[in-house]
Design a protein around this motif. Structure first.
Motif, short mmCIF file in Angstrom:
data_model
loop_
_atom_site.label_atom_id
_atom_site.label_comp_id
_atom_site.label_asym_id
_atom_site.label_seq_id
_atom_site.Cartn_x
_atom_site.Cartn_y
_atom_site.Cartn_z
N PRO A 128 -21.92 -4.86 27.56
CA PRO A 128 -21.38 -5.92 26.69
C PRO A 128 -21.35 -5.45 25.24
O PRO A 128 -22.25 -4.74 24.78
CB PRO A 128 -22.35 -7.09 26.89
CG PRO A 128 -23.60 -6.46 27.42
CD PRO A 128 -23.20 -5.25 28.17
N ILE A 129 -20.31 -5.85 24.52
CA ILE A 129 -20.08 -5.42 23.14
C ILE A 129 -20.01 -6.62 22.21
O ILE A 129 -19.37 -7.63 22.53
CB ILE A 129 -18.76 -4.63 23.04
CG1 ILE A 129 -18.84 -3.32 23.84
CG2 ILE A 129 -18.40 -4.33 21.58
CD1 ILE A 129 -17.50 -2.60 23.97
N LEU A 130 -20.67 -6.50 21.05
CA LEU A 130 -20.51 -7.46 19.97
C LEU A 130 -19.82 -6.76 18.81
O LEU A 130 -20.09 -5.60 18.51
CB LEU A 130 -21.86 -8.00 19.51
CG LEU A 130 -22.69 -8.79 20.53
CD1 LEU A 130 -23.96 -9.32 19.88
CD2 LEU A 130 -21.89 -9.94 21.14
N ILE A 131 -18.93 -7.49 18.12
CA ILE A 131 -18.22 -6.95 16.96
C ILE A 131 -19.08 -7.13 15.72
O ILE A 131 -19.63 -8.22 15.48
CB ILE A 131 -16.87 -7.66 16.77
CG1 ILE A 131 -16.01 -7.51 18.03
CG2 ILE A 131 -16.13 -7.11 15.55
CD1 ILE A 131 -15.62 -6.11 18.37
N LEU A 132 -19.19 -6.08 14.90
CA LEU A 132 -19.93 -6.21 13.65
C LEU A 132 -18.97 -6.55 12.51
O LEU A 132 -17.76 -6.36 12.63
CB LEU A 132 -20.73 -4.94 13.34
CG LEU A 132 -19.99 -3.62 13.11
CD1 LEU A 132 -19.50 -3.48 11.67
CD2 LEU A 132 -20.90 -2.45 13.44
N GLY A 133 -19.54 -7.02 11.40
CA GLY A 133 -18.70 -7.50 10.31
C GLY A 133 -18.43 -6.48 9.22
O GLY A 133 -17.31 -6.36 8.71
N GLY A 134 -19.45 -5.73 8.79
CA GLY A 134 -19.25 -4.78 7.70
C GLY A 134 -19.36 -5.41 6.34
O GLY A 134 -19.92 -6.51 6.17
N ASP A 135 -18.81 -4.74 5.33
CA ASP A 135 -18.90 -5.21 3.95
C ASP A 135 -18.21 -6.55 3.78
O ASP A 135 -17.22 -6.86 4.45
CB ASP A 135 -18.25 -4.20 2.99
CG ASP A 135 -18.99 -2.88 2.95
OD1 ASP A 135 -20.18 -2.86 3.32
OD2 ASP A 135 -18.37 -1.87 2.56
N SER A 136 -18.75 -7.36 2.84
CA SER A 136 -18.13 -8.64 2.53
C SER A 136 -16.86 -8.42 1.71
O SER A 136 -16.88 -7.71 0.70
CB SER A 136 -19.10 -9.52 1.74
OG SER A 136 -18.46 -10.70 1.31
N THR A 137 -15.77 -9.00 2.16
CA THR A 137 -14.50 -8.88 1.45
C THR A 137 -14.08 -10.18 0.77
O THR A 137 -13.18 -10.19 -0.06
CB THR A 137 -13.38 -8.46 2.43
OG1 THR A 137 -13.21 -9.50 3.40
CG2 THR A 137 -13.74 -7.16 3.13
N GLY A 138 -14.74 -11.28 1.14
CA GLY A 138 -14.34 -12.58 0.61
C GLY A 138 -13.11 -13.14 1.30
O GLY A 138 -12.65 -14.23 0.98
N ASP A 139 -12.58 -12.40 2.27
CA ASP A 139 -11.38 -12.81 3.00
C ASP A 139 -11.79 -13.19 4.42
O ASP A 139 -11.78 -12.36 5.33
CB ASP A 139 -10.37 -11.66 3.01
CG ASP A 139 -9.03 -12.06 3.64
OD1 ASP A 139 -8.95 -13.17 4.21
OD2 ASP A 139 -8.08 -11.26 3.56
N ASP A 140 -12.16 -14.44 4.62
CA ASP A 140 -12.65 -14.85 5.93
C ASP A 140 -11.54 -14.87 6.97
O ASP A 140 -11.80 -14.67 8.16
CB ASP A 140 -13.34 -16.22 5.85
CG ASP A 140 -12.51 -17.24 5.08
OD1 ASP A 140 -12.55 -17.20 3.84
OD2 ASP A 140 -11.84 -18.05 5.73
N LEU A 141 -10.29 -15.04 6.55
CA LEU A 141 -9.19 -15.03 7.51
C LEU A 141 -9.03 -13.65 8.13
O LEU A 141 -8.82 -13.52 9.34
CB LEU A 141 -7.89 -15.47 6.84
CG LEU A 141 -6.66 -15.55 7.76
CD1 LEU A 141 -6.90 -16.54 8.89
CD2 LEU A 141 -5.41 -15.93 6.97
#
Length: 327
Positions: free
Chosen positions: A253-266
């Protein structure tokens, strides 16, 4: 649109009590953790929407142009509390200091709707944060946080390990060995492991993650075989173009990570949606900065929108409409 204010979530009077409890009753967080009722299963529908917050422990505190944004502990805790109020948020992965603060808050906050801050949530610990950002030993990342035995003692639901690999850095082998040892020890305790294997290169003196199909696919094969068994292993991976090829390289099973904050939630929601459609073994996300620091938006709305994509199969458009309704 009203600007989100963490001070409304975590008043100064409540924040001050955390230190007072640390002084007067230092064992309280462990007691609360041990008394916590764990869920019978890791996931009810086979999917997870987890909040990740172990960045300050690796000297990663920047958000946007502010190099110390995540170092404001009251602001950080307020954002975490806000996200954990979400019904589509399954739990949190964090370092011990943050988890202890949340356990203390759980013990001193008034009961909300018949439940506490952490009621029904998964709690996972971050094991290795020793590869400090910018240090000469950055690729040497041993277990500097809780041991697998500590995770059992604290009644946690699992743990996360970071494994960055640079082919030109011998210290990466030390991290590989430490990861394999931790996985084996977690298996002996029958505790889930969330392994974050990342291929990295050095650019202008800094390590950068290679978000490339071929590099990620190759490292998945390495990560899947670590330790004495893969029976409790999940992978945490960054999204990339042609991610279906990455997902097809394993049954884990795989979870997606987020990385750096871009301020662009879309943009973050589009990445998550793309990941969820890449393969049947992509089972959700473990994201931190992009959820906690979405510009002036409410972190709870972003976390719940992500949860809608993960647990309810929302499209990006449906998730965006949900956020607009929460404004």
């Amino acid at each position: 649109m009203a600007v989100f204010n963490t001070h409304d979530v975590l008043p100064e009077s409540l924040y001050r009590q955390i230190t007072q409890v640390r002084v007067d009753d230092p064992g309280r967080s462990l007691k609360i953790a041990q008394e916590r009722r764990k869920a019978g299963r890791l996931t009810g529908d086979g999917k997870l929407n987890m909040l990740a917050i172990d960045h300050p422990a690796r000297r990663t505190t920047a958000i946007g142009a502010d190099p110390l944004r995540m170092a404001d502990r009251r602001d950080l805790l307020g954002r975490i509390m806000r996200v954990l109020a979400g019904t589509r948020v399954d739990g949190i992965m964090a370092t011990m200091d943050i988890l202890e603060e949340l356990f203390i808050l759980d013990s001193i906050m008034p009961a909300r709707n018949g439940g506490g801050l952490l009621k029904g949530k998964l709690i996972m610990a971050s094991l290795n944060r020793g590869g400090l950002t910018g240090s000469a030993w950055e690729m040497d990342d041993p277990v500097t946080g809780p041991s697998p035995g500590t995770c059992l003692q604290w009644n946690f639901d699992g743990a996360k390990i970071l494994l960055r690999i640079h082919d030109g850095e011998p210290a990466s082998l030390k991290t590989l060995l430490a990861s394999a040892k931790a996985i084996t020890e977690m298996n002996a305790l029958d505790l889930p492991v969330f392994l974050e294997p990342l291929p990295v290169v050095k650019q202008k003196g800094k390590y950068a993650v290679v978000k490339d199909r071929d590099a990620l696919t190759a490292i998945v094969g390495v990560a899947s075989a670590l330790g004495d068994s893969s029976r409790n292993l999940w992978l945490k991976l960054p999204y990339c173009a042609h991610f279906e090829k990455v997902a097809a390289s394993t049954t884990l099973p795989i979870l997606i990570l987020g990385g750096d904050s871009t301020g662009d939630d879309l943009a973050m929601l589009k990445i998550l949606s793309g990941g969820m459609q890449a393969g049947s073994n992509v089972r959700g996300a473990m994201m931190g900065r992009n959820v906690l620091y979405p510009g002036d938006r409410d972190p709870l709305a972003v976390a719940e929108a992500a949860g809608g994509i993960i647990h309810e199969g929302w499209s990006v458009e449906e998730a965006g409409e949900f956020q607009q309704q929460r404004v």
